[in-house]
Design an enzyme around this catalytic site. Structure first.
Site, PDB file in Angstrom:
ATOM      1  N   ASP A  70      75.503  25.111  18.565  1.00 55.83           N
ATOM      2  CA  ASP A  70      75.745  25.889  19.779  1.00 55.83           C
ATOM      3  C   ASP A  70      74.846  25.334  20.866  1.00 55.83           C
ATOM      4  OD1 ASP A  70      77.320  27.783  18.669  1.00 55.83           O
ATOM      5  OD2 ASP A  70      75.685  29.164  18.190  1.00 55.83           O
ATOM      6  N   ASP A  86      76.537  32.419  15.772  1.00 57.99           N
ATOM      7  CA  ASP A  86      75.857  33.710  15.906  1.00 57.99           C
ATOM      8  C   ASP A  86      76.794  34.904  15.920  1.00 57.99           C
ATOM      9  OD1 ASP A  86      76.835  33.037  18.352  1.00 57.99           O
ATOM     10  OD2 ASP A  86      74.903  32.815  19.344  1.00 57.99           O
ATOM     11  N   ASP A 119      49.984  14.015 -18.570  1.00 60.08           N
ATOM     12  CA  ASP A 119      50.930  13.681 -17.485  1.00 60.08           C
ATOM     13  C   ASP A 119      51.478  14.876 -16.713  1.00 60.08           C
ATOM     14  OD1 ASP A 119      50.740  11.031 -17.575  1.00 60.08           O
ATOM     15  OD2 ASP A 119      52.748  10.616 -18.338  1.00 60.08           O
TER      16      ASP A 119
END
Ligand SMILES: Nc1ncnc2c1ncn2[C@@H]1O[C@H](COP(=O)(O)OP(=O)(O)OP(=O)(O)O)[C@@H](O)[C@H]1O
Length: 917
Positions: A351, A634, A734
């Site tokens: 937008d 929106d 590890d």
């Protein structure tokens, strides 16, 4: 048509106390009873509650929240990990070890299974918590009538008896009976029915289930259009949604594509391990002449060394950490998988207003009748009749306040206030046609000194299309001819070309309130227009530039004028030259494949004056072109497009609940730059997952080759590494460094390379070659040289016995310890090497990952314990080598790391040369 804040009725102060308490106990009144009865039952009235009473009820009924389902218990979670398919393989290994008579090994493997399960469930829990915690970033609100006025409260504080305003785009927060108004609601969350339905206050109460009652609305459903007031009758777990939530099982977490891929890789490796074990067992017995028990140990070693048990939970955790770091930059994602999808984003459809710009509008020019005032007149100006009519129209046709509301409305309101025109409570408003993003118009019917007026504002071309006359400076009207229409068009174009948002304003004298919109918005008198500036957000140009270097396209999709859109696109750097502007009307005429073709050409395109529905077509066309699309939105109508995009992005501040519901990611600051930051975070997490996969791969070669040497030498060379020592590495030393690699900061150049293709595999051939073939091989050579140096110095010759009781036994134990410590040292080098895939380590800072440094410190302490603490020594078959040999170990990390630095430098050099050619 009427807004809830305009309804004024007699306020009844509810009788506090016993009724509410009784209802809390019994589960609430029948919402289908006549309204008056319902008011009585709830001790409420059409004017809502007093705050003090609402507070009392909140203590009685509890917060309006769905209680979280009971978490899966620790034990169940552990149980799930213990019977996990990869764990089952380890069970088999333990059984084999038992059969082979190596009970210590069998027990050790069982300990490994238990530790692994603990570790995995702790990680999963942390991941789950990270996603759950996100909800607190976005508290939901509701508009209620309390103390005789409309107030915004937290939805969690709604109580039965509250009068709730329901408007377009709202997620309804409680079960309620409509008092007035008509709304279209999406009940799919409750009923699964995807077709929206109408709910009206006037609908008669019907028989059947509560969700069928046409005058009720429910928590968890969405209002798609219309507006209404409703009386809350149930909250929290007593709502229909609460009942369903109480009944339903918790939904399992969906596995992300990355996790799926890694699961597949883990299985592939496990299958290779089992296959290798099966093949080498007979070779060990028949070719190498090993005893059955040695051959078993050997097969188990292969299995244990290769099954990547910790891989999956570590990845889940890395994604969860990614989710958390995204939330910190203002992007709340709803699924773990969104993190990796973000990393492969090809196109961002955005937008304009509020996302690229600040959404702080200011009227800078105004045209009333024939006069253009640029700059717009300031306070104290005495307006002529036309300007005055325009100011009155923009004030009446407005739902904002001078200090709050939609900035497109606030700006004209402030401008009119400067001219002395205000209308804060719209006392004369008789009807309203809300702003419709498709029509791009808003109108109100207002009564002024006994005269009814229609006031309209909207996109100038839409307003003009409905105008038949135009105002003169003195307030009189004249017909609108073609020549004047053209002149007005040119005036609007000139404003839009400067990046300004233009609103046309018109009015019409009425005798009665029109029945419908089409009937109202016609034969208008054009009053003029206002032009507003909305400056780009300062951080956007840089974010746009980052997208360009990262090979991400930005397509602006806006409801605004094409020229306004193009000007803003140029200002923020989305387009360099003149973009191709496609209007909504052109888009509607385009066939699907035409749109695909246009988008596939990769030219600079701006979509203007498009309807939210058109966004859906754009998302579909891009996806059909195999692009990974992030799409912002929106409004309510944006929801389908957001669902269709790979990453639907909703606005946290200005967006509606419906879009937030449909979105995958919600921007808490509505800012475009945040999307780009989220893409970068997504890329980083994906890279980090690959880093620790290489790290884990790298220890496999030095673990497996010693076994092969032992087998292929037919036992002439003693086993350089015991199975328990392998376990100590894979599941001890590890673990923490691997986890720390998941937190690695971004590698320079992260946003300088094109997006990863959707089809790219997380584990590819170069990674395997780097892990097993390069780092692993160097480590193997170093480790074995340490082992043999020690043995040879002790006088060992091939075939010499090294078992317990033999003179060489101590030396042999020292030698295996040397192999063990050698692998640990090499893994330290590997950890530094894999921190970057392309860049030099210096460019990210040698000590910039503090967590890794701590992980390595843990690795060293853990290894030291195994080698030096006497009871542990016996279990693992270790014996500390002499200091000179230990000193040798210090050279291993820089060798492994240095070799990889050189390899990466050579690669960078090659790339550079290639790009120069
Ligand atoms: N409240 C309003 N009343 C009347 N007209 C409006 C209103 N808001 C916007 N408009 C008009 O409708 C056009 C489209 O606005 P809309 O808000 O739908 O665009 P948008 O898609 O949200 O824009 P963007 O992409 O810039 O965020 C605007 O250019 C303006 O002319």
């Amino acid at each position: 048509m009427e807004t809830p804040n305009r309804a004024r009725r007699g306020r009844t102060v509810p009788q506090p106390g016993t009724v509410a308490e009784k209802q809390a106990a019994t589960g609430g009144p029948d919402p289908r009873a006549p309204l008056a009865e319902l008011y009585r039952a709830l001790s409420a009235g059409p004017e809502g509650l007093e705050t003090a009473e609402a507070r009392r009820r909140l203590t009685t009924y509890g917060p309006n929240e769905l209680r979280r389902q009971r978490r899966r218990s620790w034990w169940r979670e552990l149980g799930r990990q213990v019977v996990h398919p990869l764990a089952l393989l380890l069970w088999v290994a333990a059984a084999l070890a038992w059969v082979a008579g190596t009970a210590v090994l069998a027990v050790a493997i069982l300990v490994v299974i238990a530790l692994n399960a603990l570790f995995a469930s702790a990680q999963e829990r942390q991941a789950e918590r990270a996603v759950e915690a996100l909800t607190r970033y976005l508290p939901r609100h509701a508009r209620v009538r309390r103390d005789g006025r409309w107030q915004e409260i937290l939805a969690a504080e709604l109580v039965p008896g509250d009068v709730l305003a329901v408007a377009e785009g709202d997620r309804i927060s409680a079960d309620a009976r409509l008092i007035d108004g008509l709304v279209e609601v999406d009940l799919s969350a409750l009923t699964g029915e995807s077709q929206p339905v109408y709910r009206s206050a006037d609908a008669p109460s019907s028989a059947g289930g509560p969700t069928e009652a046409a005058n009720l609305v429910f928590s968890g459903t969405n209002c798609l259009s219309g507006e209404a007031r409703a009386l809350v009758h149930a909250t929290g777990m007593r709502t229909e949604l609460g009942r369903i939530a109480a009944l339903s099982q918790r939904v399992g977490r969906e596995e992300s594509p990355l996790e799926k891929q890694v699961r597949r890789v883990a299985w592939l490796i496990a299958a290779v391990a089992v296959g290798a074990g099966l093949v080498f067992f007979p070779i060990g017995v028949f070719v190498a002449g090993m005893s059955i028990s040695d051959a078993f140990t050997f097969a188990i070693g292969l299995l244990v060394a290769n099954v990547p048990e910790g891989l999956l939970p570590t990845i889940t955790l890395a994604l969860a950490v990614g989710v958390r770091s995204l939330a910190r930059v203002g992007a709340v994602v709803k699924r773990l998988s969104a993190v990796e999808t973000l990393g492969s984003t090809d196109v961002i459809c955005t937008d304009k207003t509020g996302t690229l710009t600040e959404n702080k509008m200011r009227v800078v020019a105004v045209r009333a009748a024939d006069t253009l005032l640029d700059p717009a007149p300031g306070p104290g100006t005495r307006p002529d009749a036309a300007l005055c009519a325009l100011a009155v129209a923009v004030t009446a046709c407005n739902n904002a306040h001078v200090d709050s509301g939609d900035p497109t409305e606030v700006a004209p309101l402030r401008f009119a206030a400067d001219l002395g025109v205000t209308d804060p409570d719209h006392a004369g408003r008789r009807a309203q046609f809300r702003f419709d993003p498709k029509l791009r118009l808003m109108s109100t019917v207002d009564e002024e000194a006994g005269q009814l007026w229609l006031h309209t504002k909207g996109a100038p071309e839409e307003v003009l299309r409905r105008c038949t006359s135009v105002i003169r400076a003195d307030g009189s009207e004249r017909p609108l001819d073609e020549a004047y229409r053209k002149e007005l068009d040119a005036a609007v174009t000139a404003q839009a070309g400067q990046g300004r948002r233009v609103l046309g304003v018109a009015r019409r004298r009425l005798t009665t309130v029109p029945a419908g919109r089409a009937d109202a918005e016609r034969e208008l008198t054009f009053l003029g227009f206002v032009a507003m500036v909305d400056p780009p957000r300062p951080e956007v140009p840089e974010a746009v530039a980052r997208c360009h270097t990262a090979g991400i396209r930005i397509i602006m999709v806006t409801g605004d004028h094409g020229l306004t859109a193009a000007a803003i696109a140029r200002q923020v750097g989305i387009t360099r030259g003149e973009p191709t502007v496609i209007t909504g009307a052109q888009l509607d005429r385009m066939a699907a494949n035409e749109l695909r073709h246009l988008l596939g050409e990769r030219r600079d395109v701006v979509f203007a004056r498009v309807s939210p529905e058109a966004k859906l077509h754009i998302a579909e066309a891009l996806r059909a072109n195999h692009e990974v699309v992030a799409m912002t939105g929106d409004g309510v109508n944006d929801a389908p497009a957001l669902r269709r995009a790979d990453i639907g992005v909703a606005m946290g501040r200005t967006g509606t609940d419906v879009t937030r519901e449909a979105a995958t990611m919600i921007l808490t600051d509505d800012n475009f730059a945040t999307i780009v930051a989220a893409v970068a975070a997504g890329r980083r997490v994906y890279d980090n997952v690959r880093k620790f996969i290489v790290y884990i791969f790298a220890h496999l070669t030095p673990e497996v080759v010693p076994f092969l040497i032992f087998a292929l030498s037919a036992g002439t060379v003693p086993l350089p590494l015991t199975v328990l020592q392998i376990l100590a590495i894979d599941l001890g030393t590890d673990t923490l460094p691997a986890l720390a690699l998941g937190r690695e900061p971004a590698e320079p150049g992260l946003m300088n390379r094109p997006p990863r293709r959707r089809s790219d595999k997380v584990v590819n051939a170069p990674m395997v070659i780097r892990g097993w073939g390069f780092l692993g091989l160097i480590a193997t050579v170093l480790v074995l040289s340490g082992f043999f140096t020690l043995l040879l110095r002790a006088g060992w010759t091939p075939g010499a016995p090294t078992g317990p009781g033999t003179p060489l036994h101590d030396a042999y134990r020292e030698a295996t310890t040397m192999t063990f410590l050698g692998i640990v040292s090499c893994q330290i080098g590997t950890a530094f090497a894999v921190r970057t895939e392309h860049a030099s380590l210096r460019s990210v800072g040698v000590f910039s990952n503090r967590l890794l440094l701590r992980g390595i410190a843990f690795e060293i302490v853990f290894a030291a314990l195994i080698v030096t603490v006497p009871p542990v020594q016996d279990v693992f078959g270790t014996r500390p080598p002499e200091p000179a040999m230990l000193a040798l170990l210090l050279a291993f990390p820089p060798i492994v790391w240095g070799a990889d630095e050189l390899r990466r430098a050579a690669r960078r050099h090659r790339h550079q040369r290639r790009s120069l050619i």
